[in-house]
Scaffold this active site. Structure first.
Site, PDB file in Angstrom:
ATOM      1  CG  HIS A   1      28.374  39.685  73.153  1.00  0.00           C
ATOM      2  ND1 HIS A   1      28.494  40.987  73.563  1.00  0.00           N
ATOM      3  CD2 HIS A   1      29.278  39.533  72.169  1.00  0.00           C
ATOM      4  CE1 HIS A   1      29.406  41.600  72.846  1.00  0.00           C
ATOM      5  NE2 HIS A   1      29.894  40.729  71.991  1.00  0.00           N
TER       6      HIS A   1
ATOM      7  CB  ILE B   1      28.203  44.265  76.989  1.00  0.00           C
ATOM      8  CG1 ILE B   1      29.165  43.429  76.150  1.00  0.00           C
ATOM      9  CG2 ILE B   1      28.773  44.528  78.382  1.00  0.00           C
ATOM     10  CD1 ILE B   1      30.506  44.102  75.884  1.00  0.00           C
TER      11      ILE B   1
ATOM     12  N   GLY C   1      28.538  45.195  69.688  1.00  0.00           N
ATOM     13  CA  GLY C   1      28.751  46.395  68.888  1.00  0.00           C
ATOM     14  C   GLY C   1      28.011  46.374  67.571  1.00  0.00           C
ATOM     15  CB  VAL C   2      27.512  43.739  64.988  1.00  0.00           C
ATOM     16  CG1 VAL C   2      26.806  42.641  65.760  1.00  0.00           C
ATOM     17  CG2 VAL C   2      27.105  43.733  63.546  1.00  0.00           C
TER      18      VAL C   2
ATOM     19  CD  GLU D   1      20.383  46.452  61.599  1.00  0.00           C
ATOM     20  OE1 GLU D   1      19.245  46.495  61.092  1.00  0.00           O
ATOM     21  OE2 GLU D   1      21.424  46.508  60.918  1.00  0.00           O
TER      22      GLU D   1
END
Length: 144
Positions: free
Chosen positions: A34, A40, A43-44, A48
């Site tokens: 990723h 990076i 986003g998930v 969290e």
């Protein structure tokens, strides 16, 4: 793999607000995919991180309950979090009787990189019972 995304809680005002930190090294597994050539933090995982800091703040005020993420009301991603970055994770919590909310944001080098509003259900933590129905302290050692 364990998904503990907060290295340390730096400050906490139980049931009100908390501040955590996470330092990202190049060796994080998710950086491999990723994204190849442009690693990076997904986003998930940023959501969290906010949820985990907010959850610690809620648990500090309600030790008998486990905050369980039930919804993400909003999330925004402004800048990338890259290998080598140190992220400060802020969470401001609102407690209710059967649920709680956290408004959180993440900063890197003093700049806001993401934010999210999350909701938690509150699940009572069951009391732990001794294994095999034995009470602690009742075994004398005789016949064992």
């Amino acid at each position: 793999m364990r998904w503990l995304l907060v290295d340390k809680i730096l400050e906490i005002d139980p049931g009100k607000k908390a501040l955590g930190v996470r330092c990202f090294s190049r060796s994080e597994l998710f950086f491999m995919d990723h994204f190849p050539g442009y690693p990076i933090v997904p986003g998930v995982l940023q959501i969290e991180m906010i949820a985990q800091v907010g959850g610690k703040c809620i648990m500090a005020a309600n030790p008998g309950y486990l905050p369980v993420l039930t919804s993400v009301k909003s999330a925004q991603f402004r800048r990338a979090i890259e290998p080598g970055d140190s992220a400060l994770i802020h969470a401001e919590v609102t407690l209710r009787k059967s649920y709680s909310l956290a408004n959180g944001w993440i900063e890197v080098d003093g700049k806001k990189v993401s934010s999210a509003e999350v909701m938690y259900g509150l699940v009572p933590i069951p009391e732990t019972k001794p294994k095999f129905g034995l009470e602690y302290g009742t075994i004398t050692g005789e016949g064992i």
